[in-house]
Motif scaffolding. Structure first.
Motif, short mmCIF file in Angstrom:
data_model
loop_
_atom_site.label_atom_id
_atom_site.label_comp_id
_atom_site.label_asym_id
_atom_site.label_seq_id
_atom_site.Cartn_x
_atom_site.Cartn_y
_atom_site.Cartn_z
N VAL A 148 -3.19 3.11 1.77
CA VAL A 148 -4.19 2.16 2.27
C VAL A 148 -3.49 0.92 2.83
O VAL A 148 -3.87 0.41 3.90
CB VAL A 148 -5.18 1.77 1.14
CG1 VAL A 148 -6.12 0.68 1.60
CG2 VAL A 148 -5.94 2.99 0.66
N ASN A 194 -0.60 4.06 -5.98
CA ASN A 194 -1.88 4.64 -5.60
C ASN A 194 -2.42 4.06 -4.30
O ASN A 194 -3.12 4.74 -3.57
CB ASN A 194 -2.91 4.42 -6.70
CG ASN A 194 -2.53 5.14 -7.97
OD1 ASN A 194 -1.79 6.11 -7.93
ND2 ASN A 194 -3.01 4.64 -9.09
N GLY A 195 -2.11 2.83 -3.97
CA GLY A 195 -2.68 2.19 -2.80
C GLY A 195 -1.72 2.03 -1.64
O GLY A 195 -2.00 1.29 -0.70
#
Length: 72
Positions: free
Chosen positions: A48, A44-45
């Motif tokens: 980022v 999910n990251g």
């Protein structure tokens, strides 16, 4: 330098026979008992983290260019 194919064949035979010596048909380990451990997924990251890494690399590049000594 003369390549001796006999030496190359001997090395290949030794390397392939070593893998056959350690190959074994062991049964798979039993499944873990109890609750499974909770892990933190990185899926999910990842975007980022990529953006932060690019920003950090850009910052370091800019800092290294501005702090160079100029020749006299």
């Amino acid at each position: 330098m003369k390549i001796v194919p006999n030496t190359i064949i001997n090395i290949a035979v030794v390397l392939f026979s070593v893998t056959n010596c350690f190959a074994d048909n062991e049964p798979p380990p039993p499944p873990p008992t109890g609750p499974t451990p909770i892990g933190l997924p990185i899926d999910n990251g990842i975007l980022v983290l990529l953006i932060i890494g690019l920003a950090f690399a850009f910052l370091r590049f800019k800092m290294s260019n501005t702090h160079k000594k100029t020749p006299m």
